[in-house]
Motif scaffolding. Structure first.
Motif, PDB file in Angstrom:
ATOM      1  N   LEU B  71     -28.041  42.815  17.634  1.00  0.00           N
ATOM      2  CA  LEU B  71     -27.057  43.964  18.054  1.00  0.00           C
ATOM      3  C   LEU B  71     -26.806  42.733  19.595  1.00  0.00           C
ATOM      4  CD1 LEU B  71     -30.556  45.764  17.753  1.00  0.00           C
ATOM      5  CD2 LEU B  71     -28.156  46.631  16.585  1.00  0.00           C
ATOM      6  N   LEU B  72     -25.761  43.763  19.924  1.00  0.00           N
ATOM      7  CA  LEU B  72     -25.549  42.891  21.280  1.00  0.00           C
ATOM      8  C   LEU B  72     -25.546  43.912  22.632  1.00  0.00           C
ATOM      9  CD1 LEU B  72     -23.944  40.990  23.221  1.00  0.00           C
ATOM     10  CD2 LEU B  72     -22.173  42.859  22.641  1.00  0.00           C
ATOM     11  N   TYR B  73     -26.591  43.817  23.149  1.00  0.00           N
ATOM     12  CA  TYR B  73     -26.451  44.624  24.531  1.00  0.00           C
ATOM     13  C   TYR B  73     -25.871  44.292  25.629  1.00  0.00           C
ATOM     14  CZ  TYR B  73     -30.845  44.840  21.825  1.00  0.00           C
ATOM     15  OH  TYR B  73     -32.028  45.264  20.682  1.00  0.00           O
ATOM     16  N   ILE B  74     -24.579  45.626  26.056  1.00  0.00           N
ATOM     17  CA  ILE B  74     -24.820  44.840  27.305  1.00  0.00           C
ATOM     18  C   ILE B  74     -25.303  46.482  28.151  1.00  0.00           C
ATOM     19  CG2 ILE B  74     -22.618  45.724  28.724  1.00  0.00           C
ATOM     20  CD1 ILE B  74     -21.171  45.753  26.156  1.00  0.00           C
ATOM     21  N   SER B  75     -25.750  45.542  29.569  1.00  0.00           N
ATOM     22  CA  SER B  75     -26.216  46.502  30.913  1.00  0.00           C
ATOM     23  C   SER B  75     -25.925  46.189  31.735  1.00  0.00           C
ATOM     24  CB  SER B  75     -28.242  45.679  30.506  1.00  0.00           C
ATOM     25  OG  SER B  75     -27.719  44.565  31.451  1.00  0.00           O
ATOM     26  N   SER B  76     -26.398  48.057  32.200  1.00  0.00           N
ATOM     27  CA  SER B  76     -24.995  47.970  34.111  1.00  0.00           C
ATOM     28  C   SER B  76     -23.497  47.643  33.670  1.00  0.00           C
ATOM     29  CB  SER B  76     -25.783  46.898  34.920  1.00  0.00           C
ATOM     30  OG  SER B  76     -27.315  47.714  35.221  1.00  0.00           O
ATOM     31  N   SER B  77     -23.084  48.701  32.406  1.00  0.00           N
ATOM     32  CA  SER B  77     -21.500  47.856  32.196  1.00  0.00           C
ATOM     33  C   SER B  77     -20.751  47.996  33.249  1.00  0.00           C
ATOM     34  CB  SER B  77     -20.984  49.041  31.399  1.00  0.00           C
ATOM     35  OG  SER B  77     -20.894  50.244  31.545  1.00  0.00           O
ATOM     36  N   GLN B  78     -19.264  47.532  33.528  1.00  0.00           N
ATOM     37  CA  GLN B  78     -18.575  47.517  34.458  1.00  0.00           C
ATOM     38  C   GLN B  78     -17.141  47.515  33.995  1.00  0.00           C
ATOM     39  OE1 GLN B  78     -19.519  42.893  36.204  1.00  0.00           O
ATOM     40  NE2 GLN B  78     -21.296  43.847  37.130  1.00  0.00           N
ATOM     41  N   THR B  79     -16.392  47.560  34.720  1.00  0.00           N
ATOM     42  CA  THR B  79     -14.871  47.669  34.169  1.00  0.00           C
ATOM     43  C   THR B  79     -14.434  46.904  32.962  1.00  0.00           C
ATOM     44  OG1 THR B  79     -14.049  48.154  35.949  1.00  0.00           O
ATOM     45  CG2 THR B  79     -14.085  50.037  35.661  1.00  0.00           C
ATOM     46  N   THR B  80     -15.042  45.579  33.830  1.00  0.00           N
ATOM     47  CA  THR B  80     -14.427  44.545  33.562  1.00  0.00           C
ATOM     48  C   THR B  80     -15.081  44.200  32.072  1.00  0.00           C
ATOM     49  OG1 THR B  80     -16.263  42.983  34.354  1.00  0.00           O
ATOM     50  CG2 THR B  80     -13.400  43.660  35.383  1.00  0.00           C
ATOM     51  N   ASP B  81     -15.675  44.807  31.628  1.00  0.00           N
ATOM     52  CA  ASP B  81     -16.835  44.690  30.177  1.00  0.00           C
ATOM     53  C   ASP B  81     -15.772  45.438  28.684  1.00  0.00           C
ATOM     54  OD1 ASP B  81     -19.622  45.730  31.048  1.00  0.00           O
ATOM     55  OD2 ASP B  81     -19.009  43.624  30.981  1.00  0.00           O
ATOM     56  N   SER B  82     -14.682  46.738  29.408  1.00  0.00           N
ATOM     57  CA  SER B  82     -13.824  47.247  28.507  1.00  0.00           C
ATOM     58  C   SER B  82     -12.728  46.309  27.701  1.00  0.00           C
ATOM     59  CB  SER B  82     -12.562  47.873  29.587  1.00  0.00           C
ATOM     60  OG  SER B  82     -13.340  48.487  29.859  1.00  0.00           O
ATOM     61  N   GLY B  83     -12.677  46.288  26.301  1.00  0.00           N
ATOM     62  CA  GLY B  83     -12.376  46.010  25.664  1.00  0.00           C
ATOM     63  C   GLY B  83     -12.599  46.067  24.007  1.00  0.00           C
ATOM     64  N   VAL B  84     -12.241  45.072  23.177  1.00  0.00           N
ATOM     65  CA  VAL B  84     -13.050  44.993  21.706  1.00  0.00           C
ATOM     66  C   VAL B  84     -14.090  44.090  22.144  1.00  0.00           C
ATOM     67  CG1 VAL B  84     -12.437  45.279  19.222  1.00  0.00           C
ATOM     68  CG2 VAL B  84     -11.125  46.120  20.861  1.00  0.00           C
ATOM     69  N   TYR B  85     -14.784  44.223  20.856  1.00  0.00           N
ATOM     70  CA  TYR B  85     -16.604  43.207  20.711  1.00  0.00           C
ATOM     71  C   TYR B  85     -16.568  43.508  18.910  1.00  0.00           C
ATOM     72  CZ  TYR B  85     -17.900  43.757  25.418  1.00  0.00           C
ATOM     73  OH  TYR B  85     -17.388  43.822  26.660  1.00  0.00           O
ATOM     74  N   PHE B  86     -15.885  41.920  18.685  1.00  0.00           N
ATOM     75  CA  PHE B  86     -16.134  41.402  17.288  1.00  0.00           C
ATOM     76  C   PHE B  86     -17.189  41.111  17.115  1.00  0.00           C
ATOM     77  CE2 PHE B  86     -12.248  43.006  16.070  1.00  0.00           C
ATOM     78  CZ  PHE B  86     -11.454  43.106  16.952  1.00  0.00           C
ATOM     79  N   CYS B  87     -17.833  41.043  15.604  1.00  0.00           N
ATOM     80  CA  CYS B  87     -19.092  40.210  15.522  1.00  0.00           C
ATOM     81  C   CYS B  87     -17.840  39.305  13.796  1.00  0.00           C
ATOM     82  CB  CYS B  87     -20.138  40.907  14.725  1.00  0.00           C
ATOM     83  SG  CYS B  87     -21.494  40.461  13.614  1.00  0.00           S
ATOM     84  N   ALA B  88     -18.805  38.355  13.757  1.00  0.00           N
ATOM     85  CA  ALA B  88     -18.235  37.315  13.023  1.00  0.00           C
ATOM     86  C   ALA B  88     -19.232  36.773  12.566  1.00  0.00           C
ATOM     87  CB  ALA B  88     -17.169  36.069  13.959  1.00  0.00           C
ATOM     88  N   VAL B  89     -19.384  36.764  10.622  1.00  0.00           N
ATOM     89  CA  VAL B  89     -20.553  35.704  10.077  1.00  0.00           C
ATOM     90  C   VAL B  89     -20.120  35.028   8.728  1.00  0.00           C
ATOM     91  CG1 VAL B  89     -21.133  37.779  10.994  1.00  0.00           C
ATOM     92  CG2 VAL B  89     -20.744  37.705   7.968  1.00  0.00           C
ATOM     93  N   ALA B  90     -20.864  33.999   8.968  1.00  0.00           N
ATOM     94  CA  ALA B  90     -20.547  33.343   7.314  1.00  0.00           C
ATOM     95  C   ALA B  90     -21.572  33.249   7.111  1.00  0.00           C
ATOM     96  CB  ALA B  90     -19.669  31.809   8.030  1.00  0.00           C
ATOM     97  N   GLY B  91     -22.208  33.029   5.304  1.00  0.00           N
ATOM     98  CA  GLY B  91     -23.178  33.002   4.866  1.00  0.00           C
ATOM     99  C   GLY B  91     -22.664  31.449   4.222  1.00  0.00           C
ATOM    100  N   GLY B  92     -23.907  32.119   2.963  1.00  0.00           N
ATOM    101  CA  GLY B  92     -23.824  30.797   1.470  1.00  0.00           C
ATOM    102  C   GLY B  92     -22.810  29.934   0.654  1.00  0.00           C
TER     103      GLY B  92
END
Lengths: 115, 110
Positions: B71-92
């Motif tokens: 989970l990614l939490y963003i508090s008290s959001s600002q206009t500069t937070d706009s955009g796309v948020y990506f999660c990237a993973v790697a495993g065994g």
């Protein structure tokens, strides 16, 4: 400390032309990557190099070739460009090799248009 | 390979609101990162968080590896937070290849 540097930033090609995207990193990282980003598709891995002299195909390798010239440089070549290769290309590097740990760092991206 | 699913796909907020973005993954991981792609296309590292909790200013992230989500939490959001948020993973079985989710498009209005 420039991080990951890609050239060119923008390129327009005609169908059938060839070109090479260059990438260099100055962080002494082992692994280097080429991703492409298309609208609504996220980032998809084209090729990956865990160390100098090794390369592995990613999710979408068709139509591309790569060269890990040395530890610093990883180039992506389009031998005969097609409109489907119109995309934004990102190079990235990571300190680790085939072990998965370590943070990935991206270059600024290269916007390629194939007419 | 590992499947990565992010939710919600789109999120619209008023400035000052809080939000939670989720990343689910299909297998055990030992690499998980959150990135922010700004409106100029730059990919900015937010967190390297294969497990545990981290905070950086108004942003924080938690990965529960045993339950296969982050989970990614963003508090008290600002206009500069706009955009796309990506999660990237790697495993065994990734052998160093990181797989990205489809992203969450965040729009923060003034």
């Amino acid at each position: 400390n420039a991080g990951v540097t890609q050239t060119p930033k923008f390129q327009v090609l005609k169908t059938g032309q060839s070109m090479t995207l260059q990438c260099a990193q100055d962080m002494n990282h082992n692994s280097m990557y080429w991703y492409r980003q298309d609208p609504g598709m996220g980032l998809r891995l084209i090729y990956y190099s865990a160390s100098e002299g090794t390369t592995d195909k990613g999710e979408v390798p068709n139509g591309y070739n790569v060269s890990r010239l040395n530890k610093r440089e990883f180039s992506l070549r389009l031998e005969s460009a097609a409109p489907s290769q119109t995309s934004v290309y990102f190079c990235a590097s990571r300190k680790g090799d085939r072990l998965n740990t370590g943070e990935l760092f991206f270059g600024e991206g290269s916007r390629l248009t194939v007419l | 390979g590992i499947q990565v699913e992010q939710s919600p796909p789109d999120l619209i907020l008023q400035e000052g609101a809080n939000s939670t973005l989720r990343c689910n993954f299909s297998d055990s991981v030992n690499n998980l990162q959150w990135f922010h792609q700004n409106p100029w296309g730059q990919l900015i590292n937010l967190f390297y968080i294969p497990s545990g909790t981290k905070q950086n200013g108004r942003l924080s992230a938690t990965t529960v590896a045993t339950e296969r989500y982050s989970l990614l939490y963003i508090s008290s959001s600002q206009t500069t937070d706009s955009g796309v948020y990506f999660c990237a993973v790697a495993g065994g079985t990734s052998y160093g290849k990181l797989t990205f989710g489809q992203g969450t498009i965040l729009t923060v209005h003034p």
